[in-house]
Design a protein around this motif. Structure first.
Motif, short mmCIF file in Angstrom:
data_model
loop_
_atom_site.label_atom_id
_atom_site.label_comp_id
_atom_site.label_asym_id
_atom_site.label_seq_id
_atom_site.Cartn_x
_atom_site.Cartn_y
_atom_site.Cartn_z
N LEU A 50 0.84 -1.21 0.00
CA LEU A 50 0.00 0.00 0.00
C LEU A 50 0.87 1.25 0.00
CD1 LEU A 50 -2.87 1.21 0.18
CD2 LEU A 50 -2.62 1.16 2.67
N TYR A 51 1.89 1.27 0.82
CA TYR A 51 2.80 2.43 0.86
C TYR A 51 3.46 2.64 -0.50
CZ TYR A 51 6.74 5.42 2.03
OH TYR A 51 7.64 6.45 2.05
N LEU A 85 -6.66 0.31 -5.30
CA LEU A 85 -7.84 -0.34 -4.75
C LEU A 85 -7.48 -1.72 -4.21
CD1 LEU A 85 -10.90 -0.61 -4.28
CD2 LEU A 85 -11.12 -1.37 -6.66
N THR A 86 -6.73 -2.50 -4.98
CA THR A 86 -6.31 -3.82 -4.53
C THR A 86 -5.46 -3.72 -3.28
OG1 THR A 86 -6.29 -4.59 -6.82
CG2 THR A 86 -5.13 -5.94 -5.21
N ALA A 87 -4.49 -2.80 -3.27
CA ALA A 87 -3.59 -2.66 -2.12
C ALA A 87 -4.37 -2.33 -0.86
CB ALA A 87 -2.54 -1.59 -2.41
N LEU A 88 -5.36 -1.45 -0.97
CA LEU A 88 -6.18 -1.11 0.20
C LEU A 88 -6.95 -2.33 0.70
CD1 LEU A 88 -7.39 1.01 2.15
CD2 LEU A 88 -9.18 1.40 0.42
N ALA A 503 -7.87 3.25 -10.61
CA ALA A 503 -8.48 1.99 -10.18
C ALA A 503 -9.99 2.08 -10.17
CB ALA A 503 -7.97 1.60 -8.80
N ILE A 504 -10.52 3.27 -9.92
CA ILE A 504 -11.96 3.52 -9.95
C ILE A 504 -12.22 4.59 -10.99
CG2 ILE A 504 -13.90 4.50 -8.65
CD1 ILE A 504 -12.78 3.18 -6.16
N GLN A 505 -13.17 4.34 -11.87
CA GLN A 505 -13.45 5.27 -12.96
C GLN A 505 -14.89 5.78 -12.87
OE1 GLN A 505 -12.34 3.66 -16.81
NE2 GLN A 505 -10.54 2.60 -15.94
N VAL A 506 -15.02 7.10 -12.87
CA VAL A 506 -16.34 7.74 -12.80
C VAL A 506 -16.40 8.80 -13.90
CG1 VAL A 506 -18.01 8.93 -11.33
CG2 VAL A 506 -16.26 7.46 -10.30
N THR A 507 -17.49 8.81 -14.64
CA THR A 507 -17.65 9.84 -15.66
C THR A 507 -17.87 11.20 -14.98
OG1 THR A 507 -20.03 9.41 -15.76
CG2 THR A 507 -18.64 8.23 -17.31
#
Length: 658
Positions: A50-51, A85-88, A503-507
């Motif tokens: 994560l770091y 996202l995966t690391a979190l 990692a997260i996609q928002v229009t």
């Protein structure tokens, strides 16, 4: 980096194998040392990952580790996608799992299945890591099913109890319903996007957002169908209405697994799935509205059921159902970061509440009925303080972690311009009062008021030098810290910064958090904003109502229950879902099976085809046997009659008589 990720995933698997296959040889002490050490190593390395990804500038890792098979042009692979996202999620899973492992040393120390339990929870952690680190749908499904399998084993860990066997079978069957939709979604992904790899699928979907399929005589968007089918899978794992019925019954397993299932692993898998597939869900307003509405229904109505529960673990279980609803509301409002943020904060304070409940249960010699508790703060001071902190975080007290994540979801859905958003806003806002009411009801019934401890449990407590072992209290203290401060320090980067990157996609048109960012002036100001926030005053009202009814005037409760008896009955029957599934689907299935057995198996197959044929042959043989007299003149007479008949037919045919 590849070696580092492999160690994180495989360490719990190795611990599970050692404890499971050699636990009897190495002894119970070494069994927990191996398994706790394996998860501790994964947790430490996950923090490093994560770091590296958030602050160290590490690039996204998306590579194949192993090729299972090559079918035409389709690669079936084991691969890792490690982004922010995966690391979190890796940190959430391993850190909470580590705390649960340590706690288990004290909780299960006298259980004959000690090594087996540690093997199972190590395997659970491995399955969840496989799920969140996958870079393709096939591996995702493998982790998905592995989590379901191990949860089946853990919920029914005490297999000598009929209720435990019923509960794990219920969880297994209900999740199969959701998994059927999930499998259809994966099949649709392969059929229309031509790949199982996340990156390839997202690219193909973005290149043809208006692609349609022929479905039930109509044209439907492929993105909508795929997203809804994937969400059906998420409904099963994350227990959304109407596939929620298995989660409260999962309390039949030992308390540590309740914490592990509810806080950081299985039930958050569905939330993670929707967040991971944000590029697909973002293409379908209809799918997001479905997520939004069902999440709001779960948040409101499952919280109401928590008001009438008397089992301390079931109250917290219905709280989990409600909070999962909040997470899906955030996802449905396109505030994916807010939903994942609530996953993170909820993991710590919900694990704290479950493990605190386990400490109470152990101290009272496995008593779980809150009506037989009361005034336990004098016996369990550490458990009392830590559970109070967890309760304050759960209800959304300003400056506690739960406040930042839950309030962000409420404000995001208030800003959302989507079908169902108005209903969802009022549902989650009403849920704030309900959450405070059932949470402080539990707190007051357990730790305050009149002492109602069963004499046998009291005698058990008086013979113990300590009511709760230190190895069970330290995880509570450790979990209490992020339950209080984590939200304060992470809200700005996670919701209004670039914490998740791509990692997260928002229009841009649906980015409600970007709209909220304009009025964000830091976590302290966000906390002070509670004074003008209706959610805060609803929280206060719920806490005061619980204090008045359960501490000041408990004598009012019988009259209230009598006046609202029909409401209480509806809530106690859980809106009839269990009745519908047990008597309707399960009972109807048994009736249909019995009818097919009697009419088909016994009547047609056995009665007509098998036994009927045998009886017909027997009767014919009996009739023919009657003609076998053994006298020669009888056979000669029969031969003469037969010959005359043949001659008659021959002459008649020749003369045209026939």
């Amino acid at each position: 980096m590849k070696s580092l990720y492999l160690i994180i995933v495989l360490a719990p698997l190795l611990g599970a194998v050692v404890a499971g296959l050699a636990g009897g040889r190495i002894g119970w002490v070494n069994a927990h040392r191996v398994t706790v050490g394996a998860v501790g190593l994964s947790a430490l390395l996950s923090l490093i990952v994560l770091y590296q990804h958030v602050w160290g500038g590490a690039a996204v890792f998306n590579e194949t580790i192993y090729q299972w098979a090559l079918v035409g042009s389709l690669n079936l692979e084991v691969g890792f996608l490690v982004d922010r996202l995966t690391a979190l999620m890796m940190v959430i899973v391993t850190s909470v799992s580590f705390a649960v492992h340590v706690y288990t040393i004290g909780y299960m120390y006298d259980d004959p299945g000690y090594q087996r339990f540690f093997s199972y929870i190590n395997l659970f952690t491995f399955a969840m890591l496989t799920l969140v680190m996958a870079n393709n749908f096939l591996q995702l499904f493998f982790g998905w099913e592995a989590v379901g399998l191990v949860s089946y084993l853990l919920i029914g860990f005490w297999y000598h109890k009929e209720t435990a066997i019923f509960a794990n079978l219920k969880a297994f069957l209900v999740n199969r319903v959701g998994d059927f939709g999930f499998l259809l979604g994966i099949a649709a992904v392969l059929a229309y996007y031509g790949s199982l790899d996340y990156s390839a699928v997202f690219t193909a979907a973005a290149s043809a957002p208006e692609q349609t399929m022929h479905l039930f005589g109509n044209e439907a968007l492929v993105a909508t169908v795929v997203a809804i089918l994937m969400f059906i899978g998420a409904m099963g794992k994350s227990a959304q209405v109407p596939l929620h019925v298995w989660l409260p019954d999962s309390m039949e397993g030992p308390t540590p697994i309740s914490a592990l299932i509810h806080a950081a692993t299985m039930v958050t898998a569905g939330v993670f799935l929707v967040a991971r597939l944000s590029p697909l869900f973002g293409l379908s307003e209809a799918a997001l509205s479905v997520v939004l509405i069902l999440g709001a229904v779960t948040a409101l109505f499952m919280g109401l059921v928590g008001l009438v529960q008397t089992d301390i673990k079931r109250v917290i279980a219905y709280s989990t159902l409600s909070q999962l609803g909040y997470m899906f509301v955030g996802l449905g409002a396109s505030a994916y970061a807010a939903g994942v943020f609530h996953v993170m904060t909820h993991a710590f304070f919900k694990a704290l509440l479950f493990l605190g409940a386990g400490a109470v249960i152990v101290a009272l010699h496995h008593e779980q009925d809150m009506r037989r508790m009361g005034n336990l703060r004098r016996y369990l001071p550490v458990t009392h303080i830590t559970m109070l902190l967890g309760t304050l975080a759960l209800v959304g007290t300003p400056f506690f972690s739960g406040y930042y994540s839950k309030d962000a979801i409420i404000e995001a859905v208030h800003l959302a311009d989507r079908a169902g958003a108005d209903f969802a806003y009022w549902a989650v806002l009403s849920g704030v009062f309900i959450t405070a009411l059932y949470s402080f009801r539990l707190y007051f019934l357990v730790f305050w008021g009149e002492e109602r401890i069963d004499p046998h449990a009291k005698a058990h407590m008086q013979h113990l030098p300590r009511y709760v072992l230190p190895v069970m209290e330290w995880p509570l203290v450790v979990l209490a810290i992020p339950s209080v401060v984590l939200g304060y320090f992470t809200i700005e980067p996670m919701l209004f910064g670039d914490f998740f990157g791509n990692a997260i996609q928002v229009t841009p048109a649906n980015d409600v958090l970007a709209e909220k960012a304009e009025s964000f002036h830091g976590p302290f100001a966000f906390g002070l904003h509670a004074a003008v926030n209706p959610a805060f005053w609803l929280t206060v009202a719920g806490a005061v109502t619980a204090w008045f009814l359960y501490i000041m005037r408990p004598g009012l409760l019988p009259a209230i229950n009598t006046r609202l008896s029909w409401v209480v009955r509806v809530l106690q029957r859980k809106y009839g879902f269990d009745d519908l599934y047990n008597a309707g689907f399960a009972g109807g299935g048994r009736l249909l099976g019995r009818a097919l057995w009697r009419g088909g198996d016994q009547g047609v197959i056995d009665g007509v085809l098998v036994n009927g044929t045998a009886r017909t042959v027997g009767r014919l043989a009996a009739a023919l046997r009657g003609g076998q007299s053994g006298f020669l003149y009888h056979y000669a007479f029969a031969m003469i009659v037969g010959l005359l008949l043949l001659l008659t037919v021959f002459v008649g045919s020749w003369r045209g008589w026939f």
